[in-house]
Design a protein around this motif. Structure first.
Motif, PDB file in Angstrom:
ATOM      1  N   ASP A 211       0.821  -1.210   0.000  1.00 28.18           N
ATOM      2  CA  ASP A 211       0.000   0.000   0.000  1.00 28.18           C
ATOM      3  C   ASP A 211       0.854   1.257   0.000  1.00 28.18           C
ATOM      4  OD1 ASP A 211      -2.335  -1.353  -0.165  1.00 28.18           O
ATOM      5  OD2 ASP A 211      -3.184  -0.607   1.726  1.00 28.18           O
ATOM      6  N   LYS A 215       0.071   4.084  -2.529  1.00 26.78           N
ATOM      7  CA  LYS A 215      -0.305   5.437  -2.102  1.00 26.78           C
ATOM      8  C   LYS A 215       0.593   6.491  -2.732  1.00 26.78           C
ATOM      9  CE  LYS A 215      -2.595   4.222   2.243  1.00 26.78           C
ATOM     10  NZ  LYS A 215      -2.552   4.205   3.716  1.00 26.78           N
ATOM     11  N   TYR A 218      -0.630   6.824  -6.183  1.00 24.01           N
ATOM     12  CA  TYR A 218      -1.898   7.560  -6.108  1.00 24.01           C
ATOM     13  C   TYR A 218      -1.630   9.063  -5.957  1.00 24.01           C
ATOM     14  CZ  TYR A 218      -6.040   9.376  -3.588  1.00 24.01           C
ATOM     15  OH  TYR A 218      -7.107  10.116  -3.152  1.00 24.01           O
ATOM     16  N   PHE A 475      -8.459   7.388  -1.516  1.00 24.58           N
ATOM     17  CA  PHE A 475      -7.665   6.225  -1.907  1.00 24.58           C
ATOM     18  C   PHE A 475      -8.437   4.924  -1.710  1.00 24.58           C
ATOM     19  CE2 PHE A 475      -4.799   2.759  -0.604  1.00 24.58           C
ATOM     20  CZ  PHE A 475      -4.032   2.638  -1.752  1.00 24.58           C
ATOM     21  N   LYS A 476      -9.140   4.790  -0.600  1.00 21.65           N
ATOM     22  CA  LYS A 476      -9.844   3.545  -0.306  1.00 21.65           C
ATOM     23  C   LYS A 476     -10.931   3.238  -1.334  1.00 21.65           C
ATOM     24  CE  LYS A 476     -13.063   5.779   2.970  1.00 21.65           C
ATOM     25  NZ  LYS A 476     -14.260   5.585   2.165  1.00 21.65           N
ATOM     26  N   ARG A 479      -8.764   2.101  -4.695  1.00 26.96           N
ATOM     27  CA  ARG A 479      -7.565   1.266  -4.551  1.00 26.96           C
ATOM     28  C   ARG A 479      -7.412   0.282  -5.707  1.00 26.96           C
ATOM     29  NH1 ARG A 479      -5.420  -3.395  -2.848  1.00 26.96           N
ATOM     30  NH2 ARG A 479      -3.452  -3.291  -1.633  1.00 26.96           N
TER      31      ARG A 479
END
Length: 630
Positions: A211, A215, A218, A475-476, A479
């Motif tokens: 992650d 991230k 992202y 982000f969630k 994802r």
């Protein structure tokens, strides 16, 4: 976009009011020759002439409408200003006035006969049937493009005057031979080679990263995960079809319309016809064939054996009396079903005709077509009344009535639109949806449009009730999308790294393309002989390969990333270009056009130095203040 503009610029209207904008792009800017016009409310003054706000606004709106034909109905005024179309419209008008002023100074005049002849000879205004000038067609085209007749005629006169000046300047525009040869040598050189394309099997499987890596990806690529701006709006729409639903009609109106349209409901008699055809000098053969038919021979057998015809040629199909050859019409329509004629002579030869079936004439009764006629009457009444209903809607809004209440009073269709994206269809079967969407995105939150008319004649008012700015999604929520995007980029990176390493082996002499293809168990493809712009490139090759071939030395390799994947390409052959070009070669005509533009540009510079030009930016900004601020 520029290619679309070039295509559009061929039209007569572009040539008249948008005509020499291409020149003004190069040599004219709003910062040039700007003087203080004091209290003048003109957009510009050029010598003894002026450009009024009305003239600019009409030209700008026409240019926006024309651009919409190229880029679609979502092209709006704000986009036009941002891409410089407003400035270019001013520049084009100024350049046009400069040439007009110069034409007057040197005594060039265009007679009424010359203007009339130019209009009458323009194919856009000629009937396709007669080839003659059609006034109704002329008026319709002018209306569609926002011209009055007087305005168009004066525009044509001004354009003809300017063109006389421009044409005289273009005479000395022959490109020098050394320039032509140098460009031909560069542009028409051919190169060819071979390439191997890498695929997923040539790299290790790609697993999802942690992650922390996702991230960071992202954060670095937020624009990929951004929700676009959306808007909510209330739309009151008046369409002919919508109004027609609320129209009432009387039995007498329906009967009158039926009688007026009676020809639409009448089906004339049809006859299926076959023929035996002999040449003009074969009268005796036709007579013998007719005797054979009288003796009981089969019609098709006589046609195929005695006339040597194919069955498909014998069967002519169905005809009404109106579309039958006049010389055969009376004969065919006097025969009974199954009957055949004596030999009939025409310029084509000798015909024996047979009617195989007859479909009687039929007239649909009013009861059979009542719904169709009634809907037609309603639609006609709606077309007649839409202007008055739209005016009533406008009056209600002007009196302070809410859009919802005003729409209900005039029975307009009311839509509450949510989450509208720019350029998106509005749904609900709303006609001219893209055009209305463009208007929604011209307004700010809380704004309500004026009563607008679409290109198809519908009327509407739209109010923007909410604007939701674009924002990066959490982000969630995205994802999975981030993982997918990261994998695509990682795959591309790994393929490119491997292709770079393989190309390096070829370039240092440690491997050949055949060896690498065998190692990968991949096939070798040919590029074909191609020029720098990709002409001649094989269908399997990415366009980027053409560029790579012209970056390489013979025998050397390079990795190339394109739409078809990542490849290793090797240059095998170089073929020099033919530099002996004819006067009609595209390179010669392109250079000639460029020189023409340069000459006219320099002449406009000269005119600008000798004819006073004043542009009033405050008037221009005042006309388009809202969009200029955005």
């Amino acid at each position: 976009m520029l290619s679309g503009i070039r295509t559009f610029s061929q039209s007569i209207f572009a040539k008249i009011l948008f005509g020499i904008i291409a020149i003004s792009f190069v040599i004219w800017g709003l910062n040039a020759s700007i003087l203080n016009l004091g209290n003048s409310r003109e957009v510009a003054e050029v010598g003894s002439q002026s450009i009024t706000p009305v003239e600019l606004d009409r030209a700008f709106k026409r240019n926006i409408d024309k651009m919409r034909r190229v880029f679609g109905p979502s092209f709006d005024q704000q986009q036009a200003i941002q891409m410089g179309l407003l400035n270019n419209t001013v520049q084009g008008l100024v350049s046009q006035k400069l040439l007009e002023e110069n034409a007057q100074d040197i005594g060039i005049g265009i007679s009424d006969d010359k203007v009339r002849s130019s209009i009458f000879n323009n194919k856009n205004f000629q009937s396709q049937t007669t080839g003659q000038f059609d006034r109704k067609q002329f008026e319709q085209i002018l209306y569609q493009n926002g011209y009055s007749e007087a305005e168009f005629i004066e525009g044509m006169r001004s354009d003809l005057m300017s063109q006389q000046v421009v044409t005289s300047l273009e005479a000395a525009s022959t490109p020098p031979a050394p320039m032509v040869k140098a460009i031909a040598a560069y542009r028409n050189e051919d190169r060819s080679g071979r390439f191997v394309t890498l695929d997923n099997d040539d790299i290790d499987p790609i697993e999802a990263p942690s992650d922390d890596v996702l991230k960071k990806y992202y954060d670095d690529h937020g624009n990929q995960f951004t929700a676009p701006e959306t808007r909510n709006a209330t739309l009151a729409l008046l369409t002919v079809d919508g109004i027609a639903k609320n129209m009432t009609v009387t039995d007498q109106e329906v009967l009158d319309a039926y009688n007026q349209r009676i020809a639409e409901f009448q089906t004339p008699e049809k006859r299926a016809v076959e023929q035996i055809l002999f040449a003009p000098n074969e009268k005796e053969s036709a007579t013998e064939a007719y005797k054979a038919l009288q003796g009981g021979e089969d019609f098709m057998k006589v046609a195929t054996e005695q006339a040597g015809m194919k069955e498909s040629v014998v069967k002519l199909g169905e005809f009404t009396k109106e579309n039958m050859l006049p010389a055969l019409r009376d004969t065919v329509f006097s025969l009974p079903e199954g009957g055949y004629s004596k030999p009939v002579e025409t310029a084509l030869g000798w015909h024996i005709l047979r009617v195989t079936s007859i479909t009687p004439a039929h007239e649909q009764s009013l009861d059979e077509v009542r719904e169709q006629v009634e809907n037609g009457v309603k639609r006609q009444k709606a077309e007649d009344q839409i202007f008055d209903i739209a005016a009533q809607l406008d009056d209600e809004l002007g009196a302070g009535t809410s859009l919802k209440d005003a729409a209900e009073k005039v029975h307009a269709q009311l839509y509450n639109l949510t989450d509208i994206k720019k350029g998106q269809d509005l749904g609900h079967g709303i006609p001219d949806s893209q055009e209305i969407n463009a208007k929604i995105y011209e307004l700010n939150e809380g704004d309500e449009s004026f009563l607008e008319e679409t290109q198809n004649g519908d009327r509407y008012v739209v109010s923007v009730t909410k604007v939701t700015p674009s924002a990066v999604k959490p982000f969630k929520d995205v994802r999975d999308d981030v993982v997918a995007a990261w994998k695509v980029e990682e795959k591309q990176r790994r393929l490119s790294d491997k292709a770079d390493a393989l190309a390096a082996r070829i370039n240092d002499g440690s491997a050949k393309l055949d060896t690498i293809a065998a190692e990968l168990d991949n096939s070798i493809d040919e590029t074909g002989e191609t020029t720098r712009d990709g002409r001649g490139l094989s269908a399997d090759a990415s366009p980027a390969i053409a560029g790579a071939l012209f970056d390489l030395e013979k025998g050397k390799a390079k990795s190339v990333s394109g739409a078809n994947g990542v490849a290793v390409v090797v240059l095998d052959n170089i073929k020099a270009a033919n530099t002996d070009l004819g006067k009609d070669d595209p390179i010669v005509t392109e250079l000639q056009d460029s020189l023409k533009q340069d000459i006219v540009s320099q002449y406009l510079d000269y005119l600008r130095d000798n004819i006073s030009v004043s542009v009033n930016n405050s008037v221009i900004n005042g006309l388009y203040a809202q969009n200029a601020a955005n």
